[in-house]
Design a protein around this motif. Structure first.
Motif: not given
Length: 126
Positions: A26-40, A48-55, A63-64
């Motif tokens: 669930r955390l990965a799903e939300r982090t990915r969604r925020v990263a996709d919005i940040a890219r847009a 193109d320089y935005i990435d995400w991961h869970i740590e 989520g980072v």
């Protein structure tokens, strides 16, 4: 007939924090969604320089989202008016104005307004 159910809070907490478990998914799903919005929301090629991961942090999984573009801090915080000079001594700056190539020894940059696209993505991705 009665059923006695006992929950072990420590065991339950460990189960929820397991790698690959429901909380991490669930955390990965939300982090990915925020990263996709940040890219847009990011200006130019910065997305193109935005990435995400869970740590694992001190308080559990987190989520980072990172942006490794060299100008990220300038975009997020904005800049004050400043002078831009060539990198090399006796060099010149080359740029285009209205389709014409121009050269200058220095440029008075007016500064830029802050664009906190990462904060905006976090608010939009809730």
């Amino acid at each position: 007939m009665s059923v006695d159910v006992r929950l072990d809070p420590g065991r339950l907490a460990r189960l929820l924090r397991l790698r690959g478990g429901i909380v991490e998914r669930r955390l990965a799903e939300r982090t990915r969604r925020v990263a996709d919005i940040a890219r847009a929301e990011a200006p130019g090629s910065m997305g193109d320089y935005i990435d995400w991961h869970i740590e694992e942090g001190r308080r559990g999984l987190q989520g980072v989202i990172t942006c490794d573009h060299p100008a990220t801090l300038f975009v997020l915080e904005g800049t004050r008016p400043h002078i831009i000079r060539p990198r090399r001594a006796k060099g010149v700056l080359r740029f285009e104005v209205d389709g014409q190539v121009a050269y200058a020894k220095y440029v008075r940059h007016p500064g830029t307004r802050a664009n906190n696209f990462l904060g905006r993505a976090l608010r939009l991705g809730r």
